[in-house]
Design a protein around this motif. Structure first.
Motif, PDB file in Angstrom:
ATOM      1  N   LEU A  97     -43.625  32.390  31.279  1.00 20.43           N
ATOM      2  CA  LEU A  97     -42.363  32.106  31.958  1.00 20.43           C
ATOM      3  C   LEU A  97     -41.486  31.115  31.208  1.00 20.43           C
ATOM      4  O   LEU A  97     -40.266  31.072  31.420  1.00 20.43           O
ATOM      5  CB  LEU A  97     -42.644  31.547  33.358  1.00 20.43           C
ATOM      6  N   HIS A  98     -42.096  30.283  30.359  1.00 20.56           N
ATOM      7  CA  HIS A  98     -41.356  29.220  29.684  1.00 20.56           C
ATOM      8  C   HIS A  98     -41.796  29.073  28.238  1.00 20.56           C
ATOM      9  O   HIS A  98     -42.959  29.327  27.894  1.00 20.56           O
ATOM     10  CB  HIS A  98     -41.566  27.877  30.395  1.00 20.56           C
ATOM     11  N   PHE A  99     -40.875  28.610  27.415  1.00 19.94           N
ATOM     12  CA  PHE A  99     -41.185  28.184  26.059  1.00 19.94           C
ATOM     13  C   PHE A  99     -41.663  26.730  26.095  1.00 19.94           C
ATOM     14  O   PHE A  99     -41.278  25.967  26.998  1.00 19.94           O
ATOM     15  CB  PHE A  99     -39.945  28.263  25.174  1.00 19.94           C
ATOM     16  N   PRO A 100     -42.463  26.291  25.117  1.00 22.21           N
ATOM     17  CA  PRO A 100     -42.848  24.875  25.078  1.00 22.21           C
ATOM     18  C   PRO A 100     -41.649  23.932  25.051  1.00 22.21           C
ATOM     19  O   PRO A 100     -41.684  22.851  25.660  1.00 22.21           O
ATOM     20  CB  PRO A 100     -43.669  24.780  23.785  1.00 22.21           C
ATOM     21  N   VAL A 101     -40.580  24.318  24.374  1.00 26.13           N
ATOM     22  CA  VAL A 101     -39.411  23.449  24.303  1.00 26.13           C
ATOM     23  C   VAL A 101     -38.801  23.224  25.687  1.00 26.13           C
ATOM     24  O   VAL A 101     -38.187  22.179  25.950  1.00 26.13           O
ATOM     25  CB  VAL A 101     -38.360  24.016  23.322  1.00 26.13           C
ATOM     26  N   ASP A 102     -38.962  24.182  26.601  1.00 27.20           N
ATOM     27  CA  ASP A 102     -38.481  24.003  27.974  1.00 27.20           C
ATOM     28  C   ASP A 102     -39.178  22.819  28.638  1.00 27.20           C
ATOM     29  O   ASP A 102     -38.559  22.055  29.384  1.00 27.20           O
ATOM     30  CB  ASP A 102     -38.746  25.259  28.813  1.00 27.20           C
ATOM     31  N   SER A 103     -40.479  22.681  28.376  1.00 28.86           N
ATOM     32  CA  SER A 103     -41.245  21.587  28.962  1.00 28.86           C
ATOM     33  C   SER A 103     -40.873  20.252  28.329  1.00 28.86           C
ATOM     34  O   SER A 103     -40.860  19.218  29.001  1.00 28.86           O
ATOM     35  CB  SER A 103     -42.749  21.839  28.805  1.00 28.86           C
ATOM     36  N   VAL A 104     -40.576  20.259  27.043  1.00 26.33           N
ATOM     37  CA  VAL A 104     -40.122  19.032  26.389  1.00 26.33           C
ATOM     38  C   VAL A 104     -38.834  18.545  27.041  1.00 26.33           C
ATOM     39  O   VAL A 104     -38.700  17.370  27.421  1.00 26.33           O
ATOM     40  CB  VAL A 104     -39.908  19.265  24.877  1.00 26.33           C
ATOM     41  N   ALA A 105     -37.873  19.444  27.189  1.00 23.91           N
ATOM     42  CA  ALA A 105     -36.606  19.083  27.821  1.00 23.91           C
ATOM     43  C   ALA A 105     -36.828  18.638  29.270  1.00 23.91           C
ATOM     44  O   ALA A 105     -36.206  17.675  29.736  1.00 23.91           O
ATOM     45  CB  ALA A 105     -35.634  20.259  27.783  1.00 23.91           C
ATOM     46  N   GLY A 106     -37.741  19.329  29.975  1.00 24.33           N
ATOM     47  CA  GLY A 106     -38.022  18.956  31.359  1.00 24.33           C
ATOM     48  C   GLY A 106     -38.607  17.568  31.470  1.00 24.33           C
ATOM     49  O   GLY A 106     -38.256  16.803  32.372  1.00 24.33           O
ATOM     50  N   MET A 107     -39.504  17.208  30.554  1.00 25.55           N
ATOM     51  CA  MET A 107     -40.103  15.873  30.607  1.00 25.55           C
ATOM     52  C   MET A 107     -39.075  14.799  30.283  1.00 25.55           C
ATOM     53  O   MET A 107     -39.075  13.728  30.901  1.00 25.55           O
ATOM     54  CB  MET A 107     -41.283  15.789  29.638  1.00 25.55           C
ATOM     55  N   VAL A 108     -38.192  15.062  29.310  1.00 23.38           N
ATOM     56  CA  VAL A 108     -37.138  14.090  28.994  1.00 23.38           C
ATOM     57  C   VAL A 108     -36.238  13.877  30.214  1.00 23.38           C
ATOM     58  O   VAL A 108     -35.906  12.734  30.569  1.00 23.38           O
ATOM     59  CB  VAL A 108     -36.318  14.558  27.781  1.00 23.38           C
TER      60      VAL A 108
END
Length: 371
Positions: free
Chosen positions: A281-292
């Motif tokens: 459902l998501h790319f790893p970069v999506d999680s990076v942006a979400g954590m920021v």
């Protein structure tokens, strides 16, 4: 990510879906014999009508009317859990504004202080280029091998992430009711903010990049970056770890190693976020942006509840981003002076006069539960 807002009542329920909250449940059905042609709620309504008529008598003048309740934060004790949570949520998002006009590749989340008439940027996110997303497909291919192992986690986290954090700290609807109200309130606010950011960045989902992704569950009907699950999970991890630390600092009775608690909470958040990549459902970069974004929002919430007075804005630029998602890498990047080319601290923001009496009461009520 088709899950409800956390306007839940006792027992950790979550009411309502993307179309708005569902109504509060009616009375449970009585045991024993009953007229099955009448729904239990209708039966109770008729019972109240006839019993009231049977005992009320003549309507008399009962004297002077009661005074209004005081306009103080403590008045929330008179309201139901769902109403308190709505009041807290509204206060948290009051003053939040978005700027996506200047650069169409970016969106900034601002806070407007009504008292000082000033505006400050909490976070700015710039979306990756399509080629950056295309390169990340390799991570989805590799993570797909974990689907069988993590399918239960993926399905469960689609509707309830708080249960995972209850494995680290003792979250229970009767014992930590105010803590759960706090966490549901920050989740509600976060969901509203993250979806506005998703709309502004309008990033396509993995299944739109490759027909071989085959998502494990239904791809949600909104943009990919930032990952909502990553944003929400890390907001819970950051806020809950600060609450427990504050409770221990104020009374010294929790007998928990707060560094261990924080690490366990962050690991749960990371796993929830990574599982969205496992699911396709998501790319790893999506999680990076979400954590920021979660770092910025949690710092903002902690300032609004009076726990902190200063924070730094958080900046993410996904153009040219490469690599996987690991929470420690993001923490290290933000904590460095100047950060990296994609993740860094921005300007310092002074919140000394921007806390809310209502939100301060919410925080203290939650903290006191841990005494």
């Amino acid at each position: 990510m088709s899950r409800a807002l956390y306007f839940g009542g006792e027992g950790g329920e979550v009411f309502g879906g993307e179309g708005g909250e569902g109504g509060e449940g009616g009375e449970g059905g009585e045991g024993g014999e009953r007229d099955t042609s009448i729904r239990p709620s209708q039966l109770m309504t008729r019972a109240r009508l006839t019993s009231g008529d049977g005992i009320r008598g003549y309507w008399a003048d009962d004297g002077a009317p009661p005074d209004h309740l005081p306009n103080e934060p403590e008045v929330v004790e008179h309201w139901s859990t769902a109403i308190r949570t709505r009041a807290y949520t509204t206060e948290l998002i009051s003053g939040i504004v978005f700027d996506a006009r200047k650069l169409r590749q970016s969106v900034a989340v601002h806070y407007y202080d009504r008292d000082t008439k000033t505006e400050c940027m909490l976070s700015c996110l710039t979306r990756p280029d399509p080629d950056d997303f295309q390169r990340q497909i390799q991570y989805l291919r590799n993570y797909a091998a974990l689907r069988q192992e993590r399918s239960a986690e993926i399905v469960s986290a689609a509707s309830d992430i708080l249960a995972f954090f209850g494995m680290v700290s003792y979250l229970h609807h009767a014992r930590t009711r105010r803590t759960l109200e706090l966490l549901r309130s920050v989740l509600n606010a976060t969901i509203v903010i993250e979806h506005r950011v998703k709309h502004a960045l309008a990033c396509r989902r993995p299944v739109e990049y490759s027909p071989q992704v085959h998502p494990l569950i239904q791809t949600p009907g909104h943009g990919s970056l930032p990952s909502g699950h990553a944003t929400e999970a890390f907001v819970v991890a950051f806020v809950l770890s600060e609450l427990l630390k504050d409770a221990q600092d104020s009374n010294g009775r929790l007998n928990m190693n707060q560094d261990t608690v924080r690490i366990q909470l962050l690991r749960h958040a990371e796993r929830i976020a990574t599982n969205r990549t496992v699911a396709g459902l998501h790319f790893p970069v999506d999680s990076v942006a979400g954590m920021v974004l979660a770092q910025a929002l949690s710092d903002y919430y902690l300032c609004r509840v009076g726990h902190r007075t200063r924070m730094n804005s958080k900046i993410f630029d996904g153009r040219g981003f490469e690599g996987d998602f690991h929470y420690q890498t993001v923490l290290d990047a933000v904590e460095k002076q100047g950060g990296t080319s994609s993740i860094k601290n921005g300007d310092e923001i002074n919140f000394e006069s921007s806390s809310s009496n209502l939100l301060e009461y919410m925080w203290s009520a939650a903290r006191d539960e841990w005494r």
